[in-house]
Structures are given as structure tokens and as C-alpha cells.
Design an enzyme around this catalytic site. Structure first.
Site, PDB file in Angstrom:
ATOM      1  N   GLU A 234       0.912  -1.039  -0.022  1.00 49.15           N
ATOM      2  CA  GLU A 234      -0.178   0.145  -0.089  1.00 49.15           C
ATOM      3  C   GLU A 234       0.825   1.125  -0.125  1.00 49.15           C
ATOM      4  OE1 GLU A 234      -2.744  -0.677   3.325  1.00 49.15           O
ATOM      5  OE2 GLU A 234      -4.151  -1.955   1.934  1.00 49.15           O
ATOM      6  N   ASP A 313      -8.301  -9.173   3.484  1.00 48.09           N
ATOM      7  CA  ASP A 313      -7.914  -8.334   4.392  1.00 48.09           C
ATOM      8  C   ASP A 313      -9.235  -8.135   5.595  1.00 48.09           C
ATOM      9  OD1 ASP A 313      -6.924  -6.082   5.807  1.00 48.09           O
ATOM     10  OD2 ASP A 313      -7.435  -4.420   4.273  1.00 48.09           O
ATOM     11  N   GLU A 341     -12.811  -2.879  11.678  1.00 48.96           N
ATOM     12  CA  GLU A 341     -12.679  -2.026  10.459  1.00 48.96           C
ATOM     13  C   GLU A 341     -13.705  -2.478   9.616  1.00 48.96           C
ATOM     14  OE1 GLU A 341      -8.992  -2.313   8.367  1.00 48.96           O
ATOM     15  OE2 GLU A 341      -9.831  -1.240   6.831  1.00 48.96           O
TER      16      GLU A 341
HETATM   17  C1  GCV Z   1      -2.488  -0.085   8.488  1.00 47.86           C
HETATM   18  C2  GCV Z   1      -5.959  -2.471   5.264  1.00 47.86           C
HETATM   19  C3  GCV Z   1      -6.489  -0.875   6.139  1.00 47.86           C
HETATM   20  C4  GCV Z   1      -5.393  -0.141   6.356  1.00 47.86           C
HETATM   21  C5  GCV Z   1      -4.069  -0.951   7.094  1.00 47.86           C
HETATM   22  C6  GCV Z   1      -3.622  -2.093   6.015  1.00 47.86           C
HETATM   23  C7  GCV Z   1      -2.671  -2.850   6.653  1.00 47.86           C
HETATM   24  O1  GCV Z   1      -5.714  -1.795   3.844  1.00 47.86           O
HETATM   25  O2  GCV Z   1      -7.586  -0.299   5.501  1.00 47.86           O
HETATM   26  O3  GCV Z   1      -5.976   0.945   7.218  1.00 47.86           O
HETATM   27  O4  GCV Z   1      -3.163   0.004   7.026  1.00 47.86           O
HETATM   28  O5  GCV Z   1      -4.960  -2.705   5.748  1.00 47.86           O
HETATM   29  O6  GCV Z   1      -2.920  -3.903   7.431  1.00 47.86           O
HETATM   30  O7  GCV Z   1      -1.351  -2.628   6.278  1.00 47.86           O
END
Ligand code: GCV
Length: 607
Positions: A234, A313, A341
Site C-alpha cells: 500500500e 483483509d 474495521e
Molecule cells: C494499517 C488495510 C487497512 C489499512 C491498513 C492495512 C494494513 O488496507 O484498510 O488501514 O493499514 O490494511 O494492514 O497494513
């Protein structure tokens, strides 16, 4: 705040400087009528042994073992009133970790319990009394590593190891008597910010920079558990920028930590987050396996590869990540997420242990060496935002100690310890908590698809929110069919599993219903094993999920929670009801509009 330690007296003003001293103190305060002899036995480490002796009990353990034994004895006494004559216990995993996604500006990524417990305004800003409360909570369920900052290391957290060492040292001092060691997330590209021309892991200067950094950090915090790294994920920097492998990147940091006994936890959450939805050749769930399987056996001994429990995720339902079954020569941690989340933002009730236990049905516990969970904690008066979300922190500790823990028993213990409810109400609450995940699953994305949430914030329904996006999370619903074929004939994802699982999920006729649309693309008229069509099953689940939520709210109202928790629980329950209604109607309408097939039972689906 009401916690499972509410029956213990406050630690305010208490003096203790080691787990053993704290164990003595806790026992003497909580169980004055019993005589406990504490016998240090360093060979037992975190483990402990309890035996009956004339006139009392003997508790043996390593330093932390005595503390865990003391909490176990105290909590058991408070929950059941009884202790066995003999008992021995030791944790399955030596690292039982909480990962906080806290930023130094005081926000918490995916945090639903208020602002950061550790940071504010770009600085370290913890309250010592709150930290002791937190240390005690973690220790009471055997959790022993706390990573305090976000894996997305934003400014100024990159400097944490340079500018904030005295504060880190003080924080480590607070947690040490609780047996909790700190960990910090580090930015792989940090050498660049420190003035080096490269962060290439094979560059001698870069290696020397990390070694020097580790030396300074360990001089301040000698028992730091290690570093946590999110790299090439990411948009975070990583070794790919230098044409290096993730084993080369991780090993370079591990080498810097090794002289101090530190571990390097390297996250395996790597996938193409700039996918084109038109690209049908890439299937995101395959990514982690493709990146890491070729590296099996190449990681240094003090590297732990931390793998999210599912291949996507933290969706409501995902199969176990195939990587966790495949890598045999790499130490691995499984990563869970207590922060809700995708599972209701600590507004909707969602107890996770039934889901975790399902993972362990397929994962032999010895395949992994550690368990980690993303924190659900924050600075709100109720430290987990929703008072009932604390069950997830408590049961995570129990699971990390012993993945064979009985889910219903652990939830029941939490209920009994946290709430002074009459026994019949304890039963009701326990069963509401245990069924909460299925209820949530019923009214959200159907049968393993996931992702029908509002983009970015991830609360509430939006069936096509991620459909034409870059994140690789598509359901491809059209007027005839929905889901992705992930069998050998499709994307080939299923080929990443051992033969037994390929057989278990490969045939839609025998694949468990709840995983059906994760593995298969099927027409709405597909006959499920119980005779219903796929579309009817989708409608039924959604109506049921909403009805169950209505019943849940009514049941919660009848329970004698104390103020102010009661108000908080009931106001969140009303929000959940609104959410469930929204999900139910939007998902049903979405599929009805596409398929044109009415509900056989004639319930209202909005045009
Ligand atoms: C900390 C997902 C979440 C992100 C998170 C990422 C990760 O994409 O939406 O907020 O970032 O996972 O686990 O690194």
C-alpha cells in the site's frame, strides 16, 4: 471503565518493580483468605504450576509465569469460586502481540475507541496511570508484546527511534513489571531521511546505519521486543525499490536486532493496490503466496513473517491464508484484527472468537510461532469504544495462550468477570455475543464475497463501492451470476492449498455455503444443498440478519448493565439496528434489480 478486572482493587499508589512482586501484591490483595507460596522457577518461563499444599497453595513459575499464574488463579476464583488441586499451564506462543495503529498526531488508523493512548500533537503523550491499567489488562490475559505505533509510519513517527528514546524508555519501564515488552514499527526507507543516498538493504552503509540505530535503541530500552515492518505494501517503501527480495530486506534488519535478542516482524500484506478492474489475470488473494512462498527458507532465524489470517483483509468471512499452511521453513505469526474495521466499527456487536476458532480448525497450531492482533484500544473512557468489544481483547489473550481454548467458556468467563449480572442474564449475554458474528455476516456481504462496504471508511453497505476501483476486490455481479471462480479452472487460487482443502472447497456442490461465493461464480438460480436457490438464500440471510438484530437490541435492553455502560451499549445497539436495516435493504435491492428474481416469500424488497 468497566473491565474484566473490575473486582480487583486499584493499583494506584502500589509499588512493585517486577512481575514477581506484582504477582505477590495481586494475590495478597485479591485472595486474602488463601495462603499462596510463590516459588520462582526460571525454567518455567512464562509457564506456571499450581499445587495444593498443607495450609494453602504453591504457585511455581518463571518471573512472568508467576504473574500469569497469579492472574489465572485470581480470575478463576472470581469467575468460578474454585481452584483445581493441581494445574500446570504454559503458553502455546511465546510472542502474544498487540499491534496498535496509532499515529503521532493522536489519530488511530482504523481506531474506533477515540484518540491514541500513546501520542498527541506529534509527541509521546501517555498518562502513566492509564498505561498501568493497560499493562495490567494485557498481563491478566497473558499478552506480552505491545507495538505502539502504526505500521504505516507517518511523519514524525519515522523519528521515534531517534527523537523519543527517553520517552520510550520511560514507557518500557511502566510496562516491564507487567511482563509487556514494547515493539516499534519502523520505516524501511528511514536511512534516506537520515541523509544516506539509499536504503538498499545490501548497501554496507545502510546496514551499518541500522546496526547503529539498534544499538542506540537497545541502550535505552534493553528489552525491546523488536521492530515491525510494513514494506512494499500500500505504497510503503521497501526492498523492491532496490531490486532486492523481502528476505534480503527483512534479514538486514534482523541482523541489526540479533545481538540484542530482538525479533524482526515482517508483514506479508503485499499485493497490487493499483490494479485495473479490467485486468482479469490478477486475483488479489493469490498475492501473498506468490510473493513469499519462493522465499521460504531464506529468512534469518529472528525474522517472523506476519500473515493476515485470510488472503484478503479482515473480511467477515475469508478462508485461512494458504501461506500459513504452505511455508514450512519460516517462522510465522498469524495476524488478527480486534479493531472492527470491516466488522462494524465497534458499533455493531461482533465477537470474534468463533471466527478465530474456525481458523484453527484448519491451521495446526504449531504451524505458527506467534499470534498478533491489531488493537481495538483508544483513549475513550471505555477503552474499547463499545463496552462489549472488550470481549475481543480478553478472548484474544486466552486464544494466544491456548488456541484450544473453548470459545463459549472464554466468553462466559469474560461476561462473569466484567458484569455483575444475574446468572440467567449471563447466559443470555454469552449467547448473544457468541451469535453476533453470524448475525453481522447475515446482513452484510453474502456467502464469502466480502467488500460490499463504503470505500475508505468501511462502515455501511455499498455493493459496488469497490467494483471499479484499484484494490482488486471484485464480486462481478451481473444479471445472471455473482462471485469469482477461484478453482483451478478459474484464477487458480485454490491450487495454493493442500489437496484436502482443494477437494473440500473445489466443487460448488459440496463447498460449504458460507464460502461459496469466495470460491465460485454461480448463477442466482444455483440450487444450494438445502434446496433453496442462491438468490433466495441471499434474501433469506439478509432478512434474518435484520430480524436477529432487532431481537438482539430487545434482549440487550433487558440486561442489567450498570450506567454509563448501559447507555453506551444501547445507543450503539440502535445504531447497529439502523446499519443492519440499511445493509439488508440495499443488498437485497441490489441483487433484485440485477437478477429480476422476486423473493419467494413476498417480503418487501425496494424497487
Ligand atoms: C494499517 C488495510 C487497512 C489499512 C491498513 C492495512 C494494513 O488496507 O484498510 O488501514 O493499514 O490494511 O494492514 O497494513
Amino acid at each position: 471503565m468497566n473491565t474484566w478486572l473490575r473486582l480487583l482493587s486499584s493499583l494506584d499508589g502500589a509499588v512493585f518493580s517486577s512481575p514477581e512482586e506484582l504477582a505477590r501484591l495481586e494475590l495478597s490483595r485479591a485472595l486474602p483468605e488463601d495462603s499462596f507460596a510463590l516459588v520462582p522457577d526460571p525454567a518455567l518461563g512464562d509457564g506456571w504450576r499450581l499445587s495444593r499444599s498443607e495450609g494453602g497453595w504453591i504457585l511455581r513459575g518463571g518471573g512472568t509465569g508467576l504473574l500469569y499464574g497469579a492472574y489465572s488463579v485470581i480470575l478463576r476464583r472470581l469467575a468460578d469460586g474454585e481452584l483445581p488441586e493441581e494445574e500446570a499451564s504454559s503458553p502455546r506462543y511465546s510472542l502474544r502481540m498487540i499491534n496498535c495503529w496509532d499515529n503521532m498526531d493522536g489519530t488511530v488508523e482504523r481506531g474506533y475507541s477515540g484518540r491514541s493512548l500513546f501520542f498527541e500533537g506529534g509527541r509521546c503523550a501517555w498518562e502513566p496511570a492509564r498505561m498501568r491499567e493497560l499493562g495490567r489488562l494485557l498481563a491478566s490475559v497473558g499478552l506480552n508484546v505491545l507495538c505502539i505505533n502504526n505500521v504505516n509510519v507517518h511523519e514524525p513517527a519515522q523519528q521515534l527511534l531517534e527523537d523519543s528514546l527517553p520517552e520510550l524508555a520511560r514507557l518500557a519501564d511502566v510496562f516491564r513489571p507487567f511482563g509487556v515488552r514494547l515493539m516499534v514499527s519502523v520505516d524501511f526507507s528511514r536511512p534516506l531521511h537520515a541523509g544516506l543516498p539509499t536504503a538498499d538493504p545490501l548497501d554496507p552503509e545502510v546496514r551499518a546505519w541500522w546496526r547503529g540505530t539498534a544499538e542506540k535503541v537497545y541502550a535505552a530500552v534493553p528489552d525491546l521486543a523488536g521492530f515491525l515492518v510494513k514494506a512494499d505494501s500500500e505504497n510503503r517503501p521497501g526492498p523492491y525499490a532496490y531490486g532486492r527480495t523481502h528476505a534480503e530486506g527483512a534479514n538486514m534488519l534482523a541482523e541489526a536486532l540479533a545481538p540484542f535478542g530482538g525479533v524482526l516482524v515482517w508483514r506479508a500484506f503485499v499485493y497490487n493496490c493499483h490494479q485495473d478492474w479490467r485486468d482479469t489475470g490478477t486475483d488479489r488473494p493469490k498475492a501473498a503466496f506468490e510473493h513469499y512462498m519462493p522465499l521460504d527458507g531464506q529468512f534469518a532465524e529472528n525474522v517472523i513473517l506476519q500473515v493476515k489470517h485470510g488472503p484478503f483483509d479482515f473480511q467477515v468471512r475469508e478462508p485461512l491464508s494458504p501461506l500459513l499452511l504452505a511455508m514450512r521453513q519460516t517462522a510465522m505469526a498469524m495476524e488478527l484484527q480486534l479493531a472492527q474495521e470491516y466488522t462494524g466499527h465497534q458499533i455493531d456487536l461482533y465477537t470474534m472468537i468463533p471466527m478465530w476458532k474456525e481458523l484453527f480448525e484448519e491451521l495446526p497450531p504449531n504451524r505458527i510461532t506467534a499470534l498478533a492482533a491489531v488493537s481495538n484500544l483508544g483513549r475513550d473512557v471505555c477503552i474499547t469504544g463499545h463496552p462489549l468489544a472488550a470481549v475481543n481483547l480478553y478472548t484474544f489473550g486466552r486464544l494466544a495462550w491456548d488456541p484450544a481454548v473453548d470459545a463459549a467458556g472464554a466468553v462466559r468467563d469474560w461476561v462473569r468477570l466484567t458484569w455483575a449480572l444475574p446468572e440467567a442474564q449471563e447466559d443470555v449475554l454469552t449467547s448473544l455475543l457468541l451469535s453476533s458474528r453470524r448475525t453481522y455476516e447475515k446482513y452484510t456481504a453474502p456467502l464469502g464475497i466480502g467488500w460490499m462496504v463504503n470505500p475508505h471508511d468501511h462502515y455501511g453497505p455499498n455493493p459496488s463501492g469497490y467494483e471499479y476501483d484499484q484494490w482488486g476486490t471484485y464480486h462481478k455481479a451481473d444479471r445472471n451470476a455473482v462471485g469469482i471462480d477461484r478453482t483451478h479452472a478459474g484464477t487458480g487460487y485454490l491450487d495454493q492449498y493442500p489437496e484436502a482443502l482443494r477437494r473440500k472447497y473445489g466443487d460448488p456442490a459440496s463447498c460449504a455455503d458460507l464460502y461459496l461465493l469466495f470460491y465460485h461464480r454461480l448463477p442466482y438460480t444455483w440450487r444450494m444443498r438445502d434446496g433453496r436457490t442462491l438468490i433466495q438464500r441471499i434474501y433469506d440471510d439478509h432478512f434474518e440478519g435484520y430480524e436477529e438484530t432487532k431481537a438482539l437490541v430487545e434482549s440487550l435492553k433487558k440486561l442489567d448493565f450498570p450506567a454509563p455502560d448501559r447507555e453506551l451499549i444501547l445507543s450503539r445497539a440502535e445504531m447497529q439496528l439502523t446499519d443492519a436495516r440499511e445493509w439488508c435493504d440495499i443488498i437485497n435491492t441490489f441483487f433484485h434489480r440485477l437478477s429480476g428474481i422476486p423473493d419467494e416469500r413476498g417480503r418487501t424488497i425496494y424497487p
